[in-house]
Design a protein around this motif. Structure first.
Motif, PDB file in Angstrom:
ATOM      1  N   LEU A  62      56.933  46.376  26.649  1.00 55.82           N
ATOM      2  CA  LEU A  62      55.634  47.013  26.483  1.00 55.82           C
ATOM      3  C   LEU A  62      54.510  46.004  26.721  1.00 55.82           C
ATOM      4  N   LEU A  63      54.641  44.803  26.169  1.00 53.75           N
ATOM      5  CA  LEU A  63      53.621  43.775  26.365  1.00 53.75           C
ATOM      6  C   LEU A  63      53.528  43.372  27.836  1.00 53.75           C
ATOM      7  N   LEU A  64      54.686  43.207  28.475  1.00 55.26           N
ATOM      8  CA  LEU A  64      54.705  42.777  29.871  1.00 55.26           C
ATOM      9  C   LEU A  64      54.149  43.855  30.796  1.00 55.26           C
ATOM     10  N   SER A  88      52.059  36.368  30.113  1.00 51.85           N
ATOM     11  CA  SER A  88      52.893  37.456  29.604  1.00 51.85           C
ATOM     12  C   SER A  88      54.334  37.289  30.056  1.00 51.85           C
ATOM     13  N   LEU A  89      54.538  36.776  31.276  1.00 49.39           N
ATOM     14  CA  LEU A  89      55.894  36.502  31.750  1.00 49.39           C
ATOM     15  C   LEU A  89      56.525  35.387  30.916  1.00 49.39           C
ATOM     16  N   GLY A  90      55.748  34.347  30.617  1.00 47.92           N
ATOM     17  CA  GLY A  90      56.249  33.257  29.793  1.00 47.92           C
ATOM     18  C   GLY A  90      56.674  33.736  28.417  1.00 47.92           C
ATOM     19  N   GLY A 230      53.610  46.507  20.559  1.00 46.13           N
ATOM     20  CA  GLY A 230      54.576  45.616  21.198  1.00 46.13           C
ATOM     21  C   GLY A 230      54.933  44.438  20.307  1.00 46.13           C
ATOM     22  N   ILE A 231      53.930  43.827  19.695  1.00 41.31           N
ATOM     23  CA  ILE A 231      54.156  42.688  18.801  1.00 41.31           C
ATOM     24  C   ILE A 231      55.001  43.102  17.599  1.00 41.31           C
ATOM     25  N   THR A 232      54.702  44.259  17.020  1.00 43.07           N
ATOM     26  CA  THR A 232      55.454  44.747  15.865  1.00 43.07           C
ATOM     27  C   THR A 232      56.922  44.968  16.214  1.00 43.07           C
TER      28      THR A 232
END
Length: 253
Positions: A62-64, A88-90, A230-232
């Motif tokens: 989701l973040l990516l 974001s890839l890292g 996404g973090i959660t």
């Protein structure tokens, strides 16, 4: 001389017939022993979705996807667009590096997991460094302030600590002599693990702060709730799988 075929096998690790044998390091932070541990001869890639890891994968994706789609759906800039793409890839690769190694239990699986863990972290590190180089070049070219947001400050702190963590891990793994020998290096592994989980939290907080920057809100139009979700998901997927004995915690005493 070859060992006798009549040699008795070692006793099972489990003390009852009703429960499967599990290694001594299998007690997770949440759940039952063995819930998130790599079974003998199981493919290494299954570690990426074992137990609650699939939740982390949803969060990482989701973040990516949120970041990459936002960047490519808007006007690209040579000295700005690569930064969110690379960072974001890292972060995605860093999460994979943690997930692949967490459930390993046997010495052979641990060695294989460590090699993959190190390789993913190397790719993650190169991605982070490239993204930082891009944004710093942009700031220099446009005479912008280098630190003017919470995201910027967190990025510097997290990047510095990540570099120290990478150096610490490489020393323990490849050149334990600089830490006093292999036995002393092994005794330090738990601190490397503590540091890794702390840095994961810092990376996620830095990502969350990125959603509040002028570029994310004004140009990319990223919705803060997508980063929050996404973090959660990453947190609730990674931390229940933490093996307590690998951190030096024994709740059986």
């Amino acid at each position: 001389m070859a060992p006798s075929e009549s040699t008795q096998p070692p006793p099972p690790l489990s003390t009852t017939d009703a429960e499967p044998a599990v290694p001594t390091e299998s007690e997770p932070l949440l759940g039952r022993p063995g819930d998130a541990i790599q079974k003998p001869d199981a493919p290494m890639f299954l570690n990426l979705v074992l137990g609650t890891a699939w939740l982390s994968q949803l969060g990482a994706l989701l973040l990516l996807v949120t970041t990459w789609s936002a960047v490519f759906l808007h006007k690209l800039g040579a000295l700005i667009s690569p930064h969110p793409l690379l960072q974001s890839l890292g972060a995605f690769l860093l999460i994979q590096a943690i997930l692949i190694l967490q459930p390993t239990s046997t010495p052979a699986d641990k060695r294989t997991g460590q090699r993959i863990h190190a390789s993913l972290h190397l790719l993650s590190f190169l991605s982070f460094v490239s993204g930082i180089a891009v944004i710093e070049t942009n700031k220099h070219a446009n005479h912008n302030a280098h630190l003017h947001s919470l995201h910027g400050y967190l990025g510097v702190i997290t990047g510095t600590l990540l570099l120290a963590q990478y150096a610490f891990g490489i020393c323990m793994w490849l050149v334990p002599g600089v830490l006093g020998g292999e036995d002393k290096a092994k005794a330090l592994w738990k601190y490397h693990r503590y540091g890794g989980y702390l840095l994961l939290v810092l990376v996620l907080v830095t990502i969350g702060a990125a959603a509040d920057t002028d570029y994310s809100k004004g140009v990319l139009k990223i919705k803060g709730w997508t980063f929050g979700l996404g973090i959660t998901l990453v947190v609730v997927g990674v931390f229940p799988r933490v093996q307590l004995r690998k951190l030096g915690i024994d709740r059986s005493r």
